[in-house]
Design an enzyme around this catalytic site. Structure first.
Site, PDB file in Angstrom:
ATOM      1  N   ARG A 104       1.622   4.732   2.251  1.00 16.68           N
ATOM      2  CA  ARG A 104       1.877   5.719   3.288  1.00 16.68           C
ATOM      3  C   ARG A 104       3.368   5.965   3.407  1.00 16.68           C
ATOM      4  O   ARG A 104       4.142   5.043   3.628  1.00 16.68           O
ATOM      5  CB  ARG A 104       1.299   5.231   4.624  1.00 16.68           C
ATOM      6  N   THR A 108       6.479  10.770   6.797  1.00 20.48           N
ATOM      7  CA  THR A 108       5.432  11.778   6.999  1.00 20.48           C
ATOM      8  C   THR A 108       4.080  11.174   7.363  1.00 20.48           C
ATOM      9  O   THR A 108       3.184  11.876   7.823  1.00 20.48           O
ATOM     10  CB  THR A 108       5.245  12.619   5.729  1.00 20.48           C
ATOM     11  N   ASP A 200       0.132  -5.162  10.474  1.00 24.84           N
ATOM     12  CA  ASP A 200       0.063  -4.675   9.095  1.00 24.84           C
ATOM     13  C   ASP A 200      -0.776  -5.646   8.269  1.00 24.84           C
ATOM     14  O   ASP A 200      -0.370  -6.779   8.017  1.00 24.84           O
ATOM     15  CB  ASP A 200       1.474  -4.565   8.509  1.00 24.84           C
ATOM     16  N   ASP A 203       0.885  -7.060   4.985  1.00 28.13           N
ATOM     17  CA  ASP A 203       1.908  -8.073   5.257  1.00 28.13           C
ATOM     18  C   ASP A 203       1.280  -9.393   5.666  1.00 28.13           C
ATOM     19  O   ASP A 203       1.737 -10.473   5.258  1.00 28.13           O
ATOM     20  CB  ASP A 203       2.848  -7.591   6.366  1.00 28.13           C
TER      21      ASP A 203
END
Length: 209
Positions: A104, A108, A200, A203
């Site tokens: 990603r 944006t 996340d 992660d």
């Protein structure tokens, strides 16, 4: 129209609570992702057709059941989707594994496709696409669109946590693809992270920041 299945099994919900906890370390987080994926795989493969097969037990001959010729492929969206693969393979060790790379863009929030490697016989396989999080839906939408170019027999999408925004976007883009998730959370924040979520997933699986 897409069918969305949200799992309410007590074992999944219990493990998901530990998964969300910020104190859960990398090793345990990775194990939980695998365990939840395995439990979800059990339900996501419920519609596999069966056929009769002759078996001789130690006592007598009988007619038993086996999966009828349909073969599966698991396709994790890199990198976080890798955390779900082992759990799936624990139940279906004969499945093949493809990989599709999406990330990603931090500005944006749009997905960028950088890698795609699928089994050569993908047109003969039923595909389950794996990604722990369905946030905006962008990566999942693009990954499934890319896989559709190879004409698999069918596609399902499996995630652990989804946001309503992601579910709405995905089902609008791919109304023919079933969605399986363990929890439908409240919303996305301004950075397109799921709330309450679990942070996340990539992660936390790989111990990176």
């Amino acid at each position: 129209m897409s069918k969305v299945m949200i799992f309410d099994h007590p074992l999944i919900q219990h493990k998901l609570s530990i998964l969300r906890d910020k104190r859960t370390g990398t090793k345990q987080f990775r194990e939980l992702i695998n365990e939840i994926a395995m439990l979800m795989c059990y339900e996501a493969t419920r519609d596999l057709p069966l056929e009769d097969v002759k078996v001789e037990t130690p006592m007598e001959k009988m007619t038993a059941k086996k999966i009828s010729g349909r073969t599966l492929a698991f396709v994790p969206i890199l990198r976080a989707g890798l955390g779900m693969v082992d759990g799936m393979l624990n139940l279906v060790p004969t499945a093949k594994v493809g990989h599709i790379g999406m990330y990603r863009d931090p500005e944006t929030h749009q997905p960028v496709d950088y890698y795609c490697k699928l089994p050569a016989d993908i047109p003969e396989r039923d595909v389950i696409v794996l990604d722990p999080m369905l946030a905006t839906g962008g990566s999942a939408i693009d990954a499934v669109a890319r896989i559709k170019e190879f004409s698999p027999r069918s596609i399902k999408f499996m995630c652990i946590i989804a946001a309503p925004e992601g579910v709405d976007a995905f089902t609008a883009a791919h109304p023919d693809v079933e969605v399986f998730c363990a929890a439908l959370d409240r919303q996305l924040n301004d950075h397109a992270y799921i709330l309450p979520g679990l942070g996340d997933a990539g992660d936390r699986i790989f111990g990176t920041k």
